[in-house]
Design a protein around this motif. Structure first.
Motif, short mmCIF file in Angstrom:
data_model
loop_
_atom_site.label_atom_id
_atom_site.label_comp_id
_atom_site.label_asym_id
_atom_site.label_seq_id
_atom_site.Cartn_x
_atom_site.Cartn_y
_atom_site.Cartn_z
N ILE A 139 0.99 -1.00 0.05
CA ILE A 139 0.05 0.01 0.52
C ILE A 139 0.86 0.91 0.36
CG2 ILE A 139 -1.71 1.43 0.84
CD1 ILE A 139 -2.31 -1.07 2.99
N LEU A 140 0.02 2.21 -0.73
CA LEU A 140 1.29 3.42 -0.79
C LEU A 140 0.28 4.31 0.16
CD1 LEU A 140 3.13 5.71 -1.32
CD2 LEU A 140 2.41 6.14 -3.97
N PHE A 141 0.51 5.12 1.13
CA PHE A 141 -1.07 5.92 1.66
C PHE A 141 0.23 7.57 1.50
CE2 PHE A 141 -1.05 2.60 4.76
CZ PHE A 141 -2.03 2.02 4.70
N CYS A 142 -0.71 8.00 0.00
CA CYS A 142 -0.11 8.82 0.01
C CYS A 142 -0.28 10.16 0.76
CB CYS A 142 -0.48 9.29 -1.63
SG CYS A 142 -2.44 8.95 -2.11
N GLY A 143 -1.25 10.86 1.18
CA GLY A 143 -1.60 11.93 1.83
C GLY A 143 -2.67 11.82 0.70
N ARG A 144 -2.49 13.71 0.35
CA ARG A 144 -2.92 14.86 -0.50
C ARG A 144 -2.16 15.02 -1.88
NH1 ARG A 144 -4.07 16.57 4.37
NH2 ARG A 144 -6.73 17.08 4.23
N LEU A 145 -1.06 13.91 -1.61
CA LEU A 145 -0.30 13.82 -3.74
C LEU A 145 -1.26 13.75 -3.94
CD1 LEU A 145 2.81 14.37 -4.13
CD2 LEU A 145 2.76 11.96 -3.68
N LEU A 146 -2.55 12.49 -4.16
CA LEU A 146 -3.59 12.41 -5.26
C LEU A 146 -4.70 12.26 -4.47
CD1 LEU A 146 -1.04 9.39 -6.53
CD2 LEU A 146 -1.35 11.38 -7.61
N LEU A 147 -5.50 13.07 -5.79
CA LEU A 147 -6.79 12.99 -4.70
C LEU A 147 -7.75 12.62 -5.33
CD1 LEU A 147 -6.90 16.64 -3.70
CD2 LEU A 147 -6.68 14.66 -1.74
N PRO A 148 -8.74 11.96 -5.14
CA PRO A 148 -9.54 11.23 -6.00
C PRO A 148 -10.37 12.21 -6.87
CG PRO A 148 -10.32 10.51 -3.77
CD PRO A 148 -9.61 11.75 -3.45
N ALA A 149 -10.83 11.59 -7.41
CA ALA A 149 -11.98 12.11 -9.27
C ALA A 149 -13.05 11.50 -9.09
CB ALA A 149 -10.89 12.26 -9.89
N PRO A 150 -13.54 11.82 -10.00
CA PRO A 150 -15.55 12.01 -10.04
C PRO A 150 -15.29 10.81 -10.56
CG PRO A 150 -15.59 13.65 -10.85
CD PRO A 150 -14.11 14.08 -10.39
N GLY A 151 -14.43 10.40 -11.08
CA GLY A 151 -14.91 8.54 -11.37
C GLY A 151 -14.69 7.13 -10.65
N GLY A 152 -13.66 7.83 -9.47
CA GLY A 152 -13.24 7.10 -8.47
C GLY A 152 -11.40 6.59 -8.99
N GLU A 153 -11.29 6.84 -10.27
CA GLU A 153 -9.14 7.01 -10.21
C GLU A 153 -8.52 8.72 -9.37
OE1 GLU A 153 -11.17 10.19 -13.26
OE2 GLU A 153 -11.19 8.44 -12.32
N LEU A 154 -7.15 8.27 -9.36
CA LEU A 154 -6.97 9.51 -8.98
C LEU A 154 -6.17 10.33 -9.21
CD1 LEU A 154 -5.35 7.18 -5.97
CD2 LEU A 154 -6.92 8.91 -5.32
N ARG A 155 -5.47 11.48 -8.75
CA ARG A 155 -4.87 12.50 -9.89
C ARG A 155 -4.46 13.74 -8.92
NH1 ARG A 155 -7.43 14.10 -14.59
NH2 ARG A 155 -6.28 15.64 -14.67
N PRO A 156 -2.89 14.17 -9.45
CA PRO A 156 -3.21 15.15 -8.88
C PRO A 156 -4.27 16.37 -8.91
CG PRO A 156 -1.26 14.59 -10.70
CD PRO A 156 -2.05 13.51 -10.34
#
Length: 221
Positions: A139-156
């Motif tokens: 697991i990578l606990f990324c804090g706010r480096l990557l945030l959830p997008a509406p489709g469920g994917e993560l992005r900066p």
């Protein structure tokens, strides 16, 4: 009692709990990793009765609290009232918690165990950091480096609280290269929410989101 304090932590796996969003930490999500060397609380959850009961049951363990950014500092005090654990914080943000004897600042990287390592990943804030749990956890606990997008994917995401957007993108590229031998893994974001029905653990086969050629222009600003 508010909905937030009444909400219960949820066990996603035998080694992992997720907490409801914490309004004291800008609505962020806290996580609890049950590691062989002791539990790690990734950011402070809302101090509701169910969260405090769970943490109190682990209080005697050799645990640690990790602050992935300064945005979670406001929720620390009620958690420290229950957990007498060291508090890990990147050194650039340690000054924001003066007089806290539990602080253990680190610089660029810190190995907590053979398969547990902290990485400085500035951008969201000056002292943002992430935790990589390898071994059986992946697991990578990324804090706010990557945030959830509406489709469920993560992005900066460049938001109102972002400290330095180009450095955030560069942190992602550097971190992705450091994790080259760790794929596949799951990413646990500290972002405010996930899309309805989406899995809060997002699989990643590598490289990290935000590191493709379409993001290169942002890195050079």
């Amino acid at each position: 009692m508010t909905r937030e304090t009444a909400a219960r932590p949820r066990r996603l796996r035998p080694d992992l709990w997720i907490f409801p969003p914490n309004r004291l930490a800008a609505g962020a999500t806290a996580w609890l990793l049950l590691h062989a060397d002791g539990p790690v609380l990734i950011d402070p959850p809302a101090a509701g009765e169910h969260a405090l009961a769970l943490l109190d049951s682990l209080a005697a363990a050799n645990g640690r609290i990790l602050l992935t950014s300064r945005l979670g500092h406001a929720g620390l005090a009620p958690i420290q009232a229950v957990l007498d654990w060291p508090v890990l914080v990147q050194e650039q943000e340690a000054y924001l918690l003066p007089g806290n004897p539990a602080l253990q600042p680190f610089a660029e990287e810190l190995a907590l165990a053979a398969d547990l390592r902290l990485h400085w990943a500035q951008g969201p804030t000056p002292g943002s950091c992430v935790l990589h749990a390898g071994g059986p956890h992946r697991i990578l606990f990324c804090g706010r480096l990557l945030l959830p997008a509406p489709g469920g994917e993560l992005r900066p995401v460049a938001g109102a609280t972002t400290f330095h957007w180009p450095r955030q993108l560069r942190s992602l590229r550097h971190l992705s290269s450091r994790l080259a031998d760790a794929w596949p893994l799951s990413i646990a974001s500290g972002g405010a929410s996930v899309a309805a029905g989406a899995d809060p653990l997002v699989p990643c086969a590598g490289p990290l989101p935000g590191t493709g050629p379409e993001w290169e222009a942002g890195c050079s600003l």
